[in-house]
Design a protein around this motif. Structure first.
Motif: not given
Length: 119
Positions: A34-47, A97-101, A107-111
């Motif tokens: 619920r608190y995952l931001g679109q730019e938070d790649a590290d937390e998305a990966f862990k999640l 699946e959503s966290s993976r997206m 990551n694409e945004y960071l690159m």
């Protein structure tokens, strides 16, 4: 303009008393998502990793429904319990699946940002 706060209403199931630790893990992953931001790649990966592991656990719970009922002090309908655990499994699959997206997009945004600052 005031930002609207969204309330989350938790519906407590009687089944939660049977598997308190599994429910605690499930709820923690839902909270993190619920608190995952679109730019938070590290937390998305862990999640992404954690939700996959918890999905597997809920799949095992569904498969062991009869055994869980036999070991439980509570008497409950196995069909209802299986459906409840299956829904939890599906929700964890969705969060995976959503966290993976989100992780991929972050990551694409960071690159893209690094490449544009290098120019």
């Amino acid at each position: 303009m005031k930002e609207q706060q969204h309330k989350v209403y938790k519906i407590k199931s009687d089944f939660q008393e049977i598997l308190p630790e599994d429910c605690k893990q499930y709820n923690e992953i839902v909270r993190r998502y619920r608190y995952l931001g679109q730019e938070d790649a590290d937390e998305a990966f862990k999640l992404m990793q954690d939700s996959w592991a918890v999905a597997q656990r809920w799949s095992e719970i569904q498969a062991a429904s009869r055994k869980i009922r036999d070991l439980s002090e509570k008497d409950f309908n196995i069909t209802d319990f299986k459906e409840w655990s299956r829904q939890r499994y599906r929700q964890m699959q969705y969060l995976h699946e959503s966290s993976r997206m989100i992780w991929k997009q972050a990551n694409e945004y960071l690159m893209w940002s690094r490449k544009s600052t290098e120019r």
